[in-house]
Design a protein around this motif. Structure first.
Motif, short mmCIF file in Angstrom:
data_model
loop_
_atom_site.label_atom_id
_atom_site.label_comp_id
_atom_site.label_asym_id
_atom_site.label_seq_id
_atom_site.Cartn_x
_atom_site.Cartn_y
_atom_site.Cartn_z
N TYR A 274 23.07 -8.42 -9.88
CA TYR A 274 23.10 -7.11 -9.18
C TYR A 274 22.11 -6.30 -9.36
O TYR A 274 21.56 -6.09 -10.46
N LYS B 149 28.88 -4.33 -7.63
CA LYS B 149 29.06 -5.04 -8.82
C LYS B 149 30.33 -5.93 -8.88
O LYS B 149 30.02 -7.06 -9.43
N PRO C 125 25.75 -7.67 -13.26
CA PRO C 125 26.77 -6.91 -12.97
C PRO C 125 27.67 -6.32 -14.19
O PRO C 125 28.39 -5.22 -13.75
#
Ligand code: DC
Length: 226
Positions: free
Chosen positions: A36, A26, A78
């Motif tokens: 992500y 992340k 993320p």
């Protein structure tokens, strides 16, 4: 996999539970302004669907039917990597002890893997700004053409300590359950072995920022080397 390796890299991060994969992935994705993808969350979401449907996780046919009928959607940001099952937010449910205890059985079914891997490959293809993908089989199966492949590990005590801090469970029972899951997962993937073409990073004594800095340096070197 990506045409322009500087602006849209695909980065594979494999490793066992507690190796620091999620935090590193992340942080890295945020630093790169990339997507992500937590493939473990997809196996967990599939397991949640199976448990909700009261299907036996070892019953290959019923599990496949449940997983392919369920709508599993995962956000690849993320900052907010959320997952829904049939439209219901499942972020907490997929981390429950019950889901964790059953996920290896669900992930062991070959056709379930095929189904989820296809979705993972579509999400990677759609990530215009690059993507950091974490899991157990990313470098070898999901994204064999990834621009950079990392195998992240840490010693078993440290992995158990980190997982226990996350879940609030005690360290000894956590070590035991991590060990059991590693063994179960090893029948399907190779969580305890680094793929030949991956860079191995041991995070036992390394703070997250240093792990991320190492990966960014590898990525930069790769861009310079072509
Ligand atoms: O990374 P995690 O602990 O959230 O993953 C949950 C489970 O999903 C893990 O025990 C094995 C399975 N998994 C897998 O088989 N393949 C992946 N690429 C990611 C996870």
């Amino acid at each position: 996999m990506s045409e322009d390796k500087t602006s849209a890299p695909v980065i594979a991060i494999d490793g066992p539970s507690g190796s620091g994969k999620s935090t590193v992935s992340k942080t890295l994705a945020t630093a790169l302004d990339a997507g992500y993808l937590d493939t473990g969350a997809m196996y967990r979401a599939a397991t949640h669907a199976v448990l909700q449907a009261e299907v036996d996780p070892d019953d290959a046919d019923e599990v496949l039917k449940t997983v392919t009928t369920a709508t599993i959607e995962i956000a690849t940001s993320p900052e907010q990597p959320s997952v829904t099952v049939d439209g219901d937010e499942a972020d907490e449910a997929i981390r429950s002890d019950e889901t964790t205890a059953n996920v290896s059985a669900v992930a062991a079914h070959g056709d379930v893997r095929k189904h989820l891997i296809k979705q993972q490959q579509e999400l990677i293809k759609a990530a215009a700004g690059g993507i950091v993908v974490e899991g157990r089989d990313i470098a070898e199966v999901v994204a064999p053409d990834a621009d950079l492949k990392i195998y992240l590990t840490a010693n078993p005590d440290e992995r158990a300590r980190r997982r226990a801090a996350e879940t609030g469970n005690d360290a000894d029972s956590t070590k035991d359950s991590i060990d059991k899951r590693d063994q179960a997962d090893s029948k399907t993937t190779r969580p305890l072995e680094a793929p030949d073409d991956s860079h191995v990073i041991d995070s036992t004594d390394l703070p997250i920022v240093e792990v991320v800095a190492k990966i960014l340096a590898l990525l930069n070197n790769r861009n310079i080397d072509g």
